[in-house]
Design an enzyme around this catalytic site. Sequence first.
Site, PDB file in Angstrom:
ATOM      1  N   ASP A 148       0.834  -1.204   0.000  1.00 59.70           N
ATOM      2  CA  ASP A 148       0.000   0.000   0.000  1.00 59.70           C
ATOM      3  C   ASP A 148       0.870   1.256   0.000  1.00 59.70           C
ATOM      4  OD1 ASP A 148      -2.055   1.782   0.357  1.00 59.70           O
ATOM      5  OD2 ASP A 148      -2.966   0.719   2.051  1.00 59.70           O
ATOM      6  N   GLY A 197      -5.298   3.286  -7.899  1.00 59.93           N
ATOM      7  CA  GLY A 197      -5.567   3.454  -9.327  1.00 59.93           C
ATOM      8  C   GLY A 197      -4.844   4.630  -9.961  1.00 59.93           C
ATOM      9  N   TRP A 198      -3.927   5.243  -9.228  1.00 58.11           N
ATOM     10  CA  TRP A 198      -3.242   6.424  -9.759  1.00 58.11           C
ATOM     11  C   TRP A 198      -2.406   6.078 -10.995  1.00 58.11           C
ATOM     12  CZ3 TRP A 198      -1.155   8.660  -4.459  1.00 58.11           C
ATOM     13  CH2 TRP A 198      -2.247   9.134  -3.723  1.00 58.11           C
ATOM     14  N   ASP A 218     -10.727   3.792  -1.403  1.00 60.79           N
ATOM     15  CA  ASP A 218     -11.346   2.747  -0.579  1.00 60.79           C
ATOM     16  C   ASP A 218     -12.864   2.635  -0.760  1.00 60.79           C
ATOM     17  OD1 ASP A 218      -8.775   2.678   0.317  1.00 60.79           O
ATOM     18  OD2 ASP A 218      -9.284   2.817   2.447  1.00 60.79           O
TER      19      ASP A 218
HETATM   20  C1  GLA Z   1      -5.597   2.073   2.778  1.00 66.50           C
HETATM   21  C2  GLA Z   1      -6.084   0.931   1.869  1.00 66.50           C
HETATM   22  C3  GLA Z   1      -7.118   0.118   2.612  1.00 66.50           C
HETATM   23  C4  GLA Z   1      -6.514  -0.422   3.909  1.00 66.50           C
HETATM   24  C5  GLA Z   1      -5.965   0.720   4.749  1.00 66.50           C
HETATM   25  C6  GLA Z   1      -5.179   0.205   5.943  1.00 66.50           C
HETATM   26  O1  GLA Z   1      -6.615   2.980   3.024  1.00 66.50           O
HETATM   27  O2  GLA Z   1      -6.606   1.441   0.676  1.00 66.50           O
HETATM   28  O3  GLA Z   1      -7.569  -0.950   1.810  1.00 66.50           O
HETATM   29  O4  GLA Z   1      -5.500  -1.336   3.597  1.00 66.50           O
HETATM   30  O5  GLA Z   1      -5.098   1.550   3.991  1.00 66.50           O
HETATM   31  O6  GLA Z   1      -4.598   1.223   6.691  1.00 66.50           O
END
Ligand code: GLA
Length: 393
Positions: A148, A197-198, A218
Amino acid sequence: MSFSKLGVTAFIALTLAAAAFAQDSTLAATPPMGWNSWNHFAGRVSDADVRAAADALVSSGMRDAGYIYVNIDDTWEGQRDAQGVIHTNDKFPDMKALADYVHSKGLKLGIYSGPGPKTCAGFEASYGHEEQDAKTYAAWGIDYLKYDLCSFTGIMRQQAPHDQPKQFELMKAAYQKMHQALVATGRPIVFSLCQYGWNDVWKWGPEVGGNLWRTTGDINDTWQRMADIGFNQLGLSKYAAPGHWNDPDMLEVGNGGMTSDEYRTHMSLWAILAAPLLAGNDLSKMTPDTLAILTNKEVIAVDQDALGKQGDRAFAVGLTEIWTRPLTGGALAAGLFNRDETEHPITLHLRDLGFSNQAKLRDLWQHQDVTAANGSYTVNVPPHAGVMLRVSQ
Ligand code: GLA
């Protein structure tokens, strides 16, 4: 060495090489299915919750329906020791033991990190420790990594101030680096890119080793957000293929914020989108309705279709939309969706889809064959509901 011994050795070497190749090419051959801790447990998730999820996957029949990955999202991370090795925090006393437990149930274990110094929830991430972390994951027995972006945006700004093309290169390089570190472990680990998706990630995700990539920010447990994401995945179908999937984010089915019709729309749409199916609810407290939605075998078969072709929107009239997905053997999945607040009739014309009037139709939620009169099938679709059909000649 005699000639025949040499032949046998060569044969074994070739077989091993073929097996390694097969393993590579079958990693995420169909969209990954399983469970992820974030949508329900968020920062509270613990070892006990993950074990309970694994138990429930087995006892509910979800594992046998294809839900194999048990993915721990953010907040498992502890501190690094003097050698830089990452450790778990108190909520996860022993990750190797947890992996052994999950594996003993015929399931696989996923974990979460990011290329920046910190995760989105502010825990330790992999910046500067990529190879070391990949080795640690492999030693624990991890099978899936969600990676992430989060705080890596700070590094991008720091290293290439006001230079967006350079920042983009840094981001790609960071994903590539972890991919190479995972490959170097020799353990097949599904690599899930999460950078919302950037920069049209679908165009370069495979290049940096992504087996799947988030296409959006999200999801949350509301019709509005789920529909905004799902119905806006237009035009992405050509970027999906076995081993490489668009990920419109995890499922919210069963979390309580939507009606059953809305959750069925969620599930149908995700199946047409060839999306990963990662349940995000508390599996130990599922209603029969939630379980029935998640384990609808005919809808799962669409999601997991071996052709690996993602669907797309075929027709839209007002707030009614028909999405279709090509399936193995010349069949087609068709989702007839009503995004409106009132009921609408939706008509599917077989010829518009390239089928003759004699084509067979099956309703995948009713689990029954239905018939088209004179080559068209009309159904009244309640608000926010969808009808999922399989069309075959
Ligand atoms: C981001 C991701 C989520 C999740 C949170 C966890 O927002 O997009 O799917 O993994 O972090 O902190």
